[in-house]
Scaffold this active site. Structure first.
Site, PDB file in Angstrom:
ATOM      1  N   LYS A 104      -1.672 -14.675  -8.885  1.00 43.67           N
ATOM      2  CA  LYS A 104      -1.534 -14.974  -7.455  1.00 43.67           C
ATOM      3  C   LYS A 104      -1.012 -16.396  -7.252  1.00 43.67           C
ATOM      4  CE  LYS A 104      -2.413 -11.038  -5.832  1.00 43.67           C
ATOM      5  NZ  LYS A 104      -1.522 -10.320  -4.911  1.00 43.67           N
TER       6      LYS A 104
ATOM      7  N   THR B   6     -10.894  -2.098  -0.078  1.00 42.10           N
ATOM      8  CA  THR B   6      -9.887  -1.195  -0.663  1.00 42.10           C
ATOM      9  C   THR B   6     -10.289  -0.841  -2.094  1.00 42.10           C
ATOM     10  OG1 THR B   6      -8.558  -2.916  -1.708  1.00 42.10           O
ATOM     11  CG2 THR B   6      -8.064  -2.428   0.609  1.00 42.10           C
TER      12      THR B   6
ATOM     13  N   TYR C 184      -5.976 -12.623 -12.938  1.00 46.53           N
ATOM     14  CA  TYR C 184      -5.664 -12.245 -11.551  1.00 46.53           C
ATOM     15  C   TYR C 184      -5.327 -13.487 -10.733  1.00 46.53           C
ATOM     16  CZ  TYR C 184      -6.142 -10.383  -6.808  1.00 46.53           C
ATOM     17  OH  TYR C 184      -5.914 -10.034  -5.489  1.00 46.53           O
TER      18      TYR C 184
ATOM     19  N   ILE D 190      -4.110  -2.069   1.772  1.00 46.63           N
ATOM     20  CA  ILE D 190      -3.412  -2.963   2.697  1.00 46.63           C
ATOM     21  C   ILE D 190      -1.940  -2.553   2.843  1.00 46.63           C
ATOM     22  CG2 ILE D 190      -2.700  -5.371   3.033  1.00 46.63           C
ATOM     23  CD1 ILE D 190      -5.237  -6.120   1.312  1.00 46.63           C
TER      24      ILE D 190
HETATM   25  N1  LIG Z   1      -8.401  -6.086  -1.163  1.00 53.05           N
HETATM   26  C1  LIG Z   1      -8.574  -7.395  -1.105  1.00 53.05           C
HETATM   27  O1  LIG Z   1      -9.668  -7.891  -0.816  1.00 53.05           O
HETATM   28  C2  LIG Z   1      -7.417  -8.326  -1.368  1.00 53.05           C
HETATM   29  C3  LIG Z   1      -7.645  -9.696  -1.243  1.00 53.05           C
HETATM   30  C4  LIG Z   1      -6.594 -10.586  -1.479  1.00 53.05           C
HETATM   31  C5  LIG Z   1      -5.362 -10.089  -1.852  1.00 53.05           C
HETATM   32  N2  LIG Z   1      -5.180  -8.737  -1.989  1.00 53.05           N
HETATM   33  C6  LIG Z   1      -3.866  -8.274  -2.414  1.00 53.05           C
HETATM   34  O2  LIG Z   1      -3.402  -7.289  -1.531  1.00 53.05           O
HETATM   35  C7  LIG Z   1      -2.492  -6.434  -2.202  1.00 53.05           C
HETATM   36  C8  LIG Z   1      -2.848  -4.989  -1.910  1.00 53.05           C
HETATM   37  O3  LIG Z   1      -4.122  -4.736  -2.468  1.00 53.05           O
HETATM   38  P1  LIG Z   1      -5.129  -3.641  -1.899  1.00 53.05           P
HETATM   39  O4  LIG Z   1      -6.416  -4.317  -1.666  1.00 53.05           O
HETATM   40  O5  LIG Z   1      -4.496  -2.877  -0.821  1.00 53.05           O
HETATM   41  O6  LIG Z   1      -5.313  -2.734  -3.211  1.00 53.05           O
HETATM   42  P2  LIG Z   1      -5.149  -1.156  -3.448  1.00 53.05           P
HETATM   43  O7  LIG Z   1      -5.774  -0.398  -2.342  1.00 53.05           O
HETATM   44  O8  LIG Z   1      -5.627  -0.932  -4.844  1.00 53.05           O
HETATM   45  O9  LIG Z   1      -3.572  -0.945  -3.356  1.00 53.05           O
HETATM   46  C9  LIG Z   1      -2.730  -1.474  -4.332  1.00 53.05           C
HETATM   47  C10 LIG Z   1      -1.385  -0.810  -4.212  1.00 53.05           C
HETATM   48  O10 LIG Z   1      -0.555  -1.296  -5.282  1.00 53.05           O
HETATM   49  C11 LIG Z   1      -0.008  -0.169  -5.961  1.00 53.05           C
HETATM   50  N3  LIG Z   1       0.291  -0.447  -7.361  1.00 53.05           N
HETATM   51  C12 LIG Z   1      -0.570  -0.781  -8.344  1.00 53.05           C
HETATM   52  N4  LIG Z   1       0.081  -0.873  -9.514  1.00 53.05           N
HETATM   53  C13 LIG Z   1       1.385  -0.595  -9.247  1.00 53.05           C
HETATM   54  C14 LIG Z   1       2.550  -0.506 -10.049  1.00 53.05           C
HETATM   55  N5  LIG Z   1       2.515  -0.703 -11.370  1.00 53.05           N
HETATM   56  N6  LIG Z   1       3.723  -0.191  -9.463  1.00 53.05           N
HETATM   57  C15 LIG Z   1       3.781   0.042  -8.133  1.00 53.05           C
HETATM   58  N7  LIG Z   1       2.707  -0.002  -7.320  1.00 53.05           N
HETATM   59  C16 LIG Z   1       1.513  -0.312  -7.882  1.00 53.05           C
HETATM   60  C17 LIG Z   1      -1.063   0.910  -5.823  1.00 53.05           C
HETATM   61  O11 LIG Z   1      -0.494   2.154  -6.117  1.00 53.05           O
HETATM   62  P3  LIG Z   1      -1.401   3.490  -6.260  1.00 53.05           P
HETATM   63  O12 LIG Z   1      -1.514   3.972  -4.871  1.00 53.05           O
HETATM   64  O13 LIG Z   1      -0.594   4.397  -7.103  1.00 53.05           O
HETATM   65  O14 LIG Z   1      -2.685   3.088  -6.868  1.00 53.05           O
HETATM   66  C18 LIG Z   1      -1.466   0.717  -4.379  1.00 53.05           C
HETATM   67  O15 LIG Z   1      -0.551   1.324  -3.518  1.00 53.05           O
HETATM   68  C19 LIG Z   1      -2.569  -6.811  -3.685  1.00 53.05           C
HETATM   69  O16 LIG Z   1      -1.483  -7.640  -4.004  1.00 53.05           O
HETATM   70  C20 LIG Z   1      -3.856  -7.602  -3.763  1.00 53.05           C
HETATM   71  O17 LIG Z   1      -3.843  -8.526  -4.818  1.00 53.05           O
HETATM   72  C21 LIG Z   1      -6.179  -7.844  -1.748  1.00 53.05           C
END
Ligand SMILES: NC(=O)c1ccc[n+]([C@@H]2O[C@H](COP(=O)([O-])OP(=O)(O)OC[C@H]3O[C@@H](n4cnc5c(N)ncnc54)[C@H](OP(=O)(O)O)[C@@H]3O)[C@@H](O)[C@H]2O)c1
Length: 356
Positions: A234, A267, A230, A76
């Site tokens: 949030k 993701t 988790y 995202i």
């Molecule tokens: N996917 C869903 O269904 C969903 C639903 C509700 C909320 N969200 C929220 O949306 C946000 C993005 O999630 P996503 O689904 O896009 O997940 P994702 O594809 O795993 O991306 C997560 C991002 O966070 C980075 N990250 C993780 N640990 C970190 C750290 N210690 N320092 C700096 N950056 C770090 C990752 O870096 P790397 O590239 O190095 O791994 C990646 O760029 C999160 O806050 C998640 O909780 C997601």
């Protein structure tokens, strides 16, 4: 002031003991609740897709604005950074993997023909790194109009950040809590009454089943549950953003704070979940899950929609307002979490906020 106060503060309550995952009734309950929320969101998404799908918000170009997107290297966050770059913004990707981030920066520059896309290292699992990131950014003398608190981890095995915090709490919540504090001056300076700066914080529907004791926000007293941790992280973000908005408004700062809920998005966030869920994601993701672009639309909308000028304190889902958990409106709970978070992050309570 360094990262050291957080270092000892993070460890103090567990006296150095590593969190241990155990299947207790509490952990089972959290698992069931998180899965129930996820299933409900997936069903709503399926119905929406069958009814005609998702509409990308139309937004005007904004070449004079500067945005930071944490976790802009994947999922995202990557889609958000790319979309903001398409709008002409200068985008700084804050990430903890330099090789991956540099590749992403090149790709976004090439796709969008926007050269104002940059990477700055920021490991949210380290308060020292968060402080260094803020210093590095501020030393460039750029204004800051948009901060997207997006990075996150989900259901990771028991573990701690560099400062000794439970991983979800440290990365998802406390790192962003400190980052926002450190950048608030820049956001305030860049905002104006007609064009406020924006703090966009990525929440999750799991916050509806989160539980948080402000005296023990990492829940050291219970055996580790990845699902509970988790959801709690949030909920902490939701409480934080709501209070931030109230304090900003009370002080008359030209900055707004809103929450976004991306839905369930296809993701790599799911890498640590039960294999059955990952199998569903692999086979039916195209139908049930949002794409990363679709998941990013609410973040982009919150960051750039003209109709949200001056609007703060909202919980946005599918580019529209909805209600967060009632408990998240509890100002006493917000204040207690804020005070404890300041202590853990090693900053004075009310940094920059002389309003209460
Ligand atoms: N996917 C869903 O269904 C969903 C639903 C509700 C909320 N969200 C929220 O949306 C946000 C993005 O999630 P996503 O689904 O896009 O997940 P994702 O594809 O795993 O991306 C997560 C991002 O966070 C980075 N990250 C993780 N640990 C970190 C750290 N210690 N320092 C700096 N950056 C770090 C990752 O870096 P790397 O590239 O190095 O791994 C990646 O760029 C999160 O806050 C998640 O909780 C997601």
């Amino acid at each position: 002031m360094g990262g050291d106060p957080g270092l000892t503060a993070g460890r103090s309550e567990a006296e150095g003991a590593e969190p241990v995952a155990m299947l207790t009734l509490g952990a089972l309950r959290a698992t069931v609740l998180v899965y129930a929320v996820g299933a409900a969101v997936l069903l709503a998404q399926l119905l929406r897709r069958l009814r005609g799908g998702f509409q990308e918000p139309a937004l005007p170009a904004q070449p004079d604005r500067v945005a930071i997107v944490t976790g802009g290297t994947d999922g995202i966050g990557l889609a958000t950074a790319r979309r903001l770059a398409w709008l002409g913004m200068c985008v700084v990707i804050a990430g903890n993997n330099a090789a991956k981030a540099n590749d992403v920066v090149s790709r976004i520059r090439e796709e969008t023909k926007n050269e104002k896309v940059h990477f700055l290292f920021c490991d949210l699992a380290s308060l020292r790194s968060v402080r260094k990131f803020a210093r590095d950014f501020l030393s460039r003398g750029l204004p800051l109009h948009v901060l997207v608190n997006n990075a996150g981890v989900m259901m990771v095995p028991p573990g701690r950040t560099e400062d000794g915090f439970e991983h979800h709490f440290g990365v998802n919540f406390l790192g962003h809590f400190l980052l926002t504090h450190l950048l608030l001056g820049a956001l305030t300076s860049a905002g104006s009454p007609g064009q406020r700066s924006r703090v966009v914080t990525v929440a999750s529907a799991t916050h509806y089943v989160g539980e948080l004791d402000p005296a023990d926000p990492q829940d050291w007293k219970s055996p580790y549950s990845a699902h509970a941790a988790y959801a709690r992280s949030k909920l902490a973000l939701v409480l934080f953003s709501q209070r931030l908005q109230r304090l900003l408004a009370a002080r008359g700062d030209p900055v707004t704070a809103n929450l976004v809920d991306p839905g369930v998005v296809d993701t790599a966030l799911f890498r640590h979940v039960w294999w059955g869920t990952r199998a569903v994601q692999r086979v039916l993701g195209w139908l049930l899950f949002k794409t990363p672009d679709e998941g990013a639309w609410t973040s982009v909308y919150a960051a750039a929609a003209p109709e949200l000028e001056g609007v703060g304190g909202r919980y946005l889902y599918n580019e529209a307002e909805t209600e967060p958990l009632g408990l998240a409106r509890d100002v006493e709970l917000q204040a207690r979490l804020w005070a404890e978070s300041c202590r853990l992050a090693g900053i004075p309570d009310g940094t920059g906020f002389g309003v209460e």
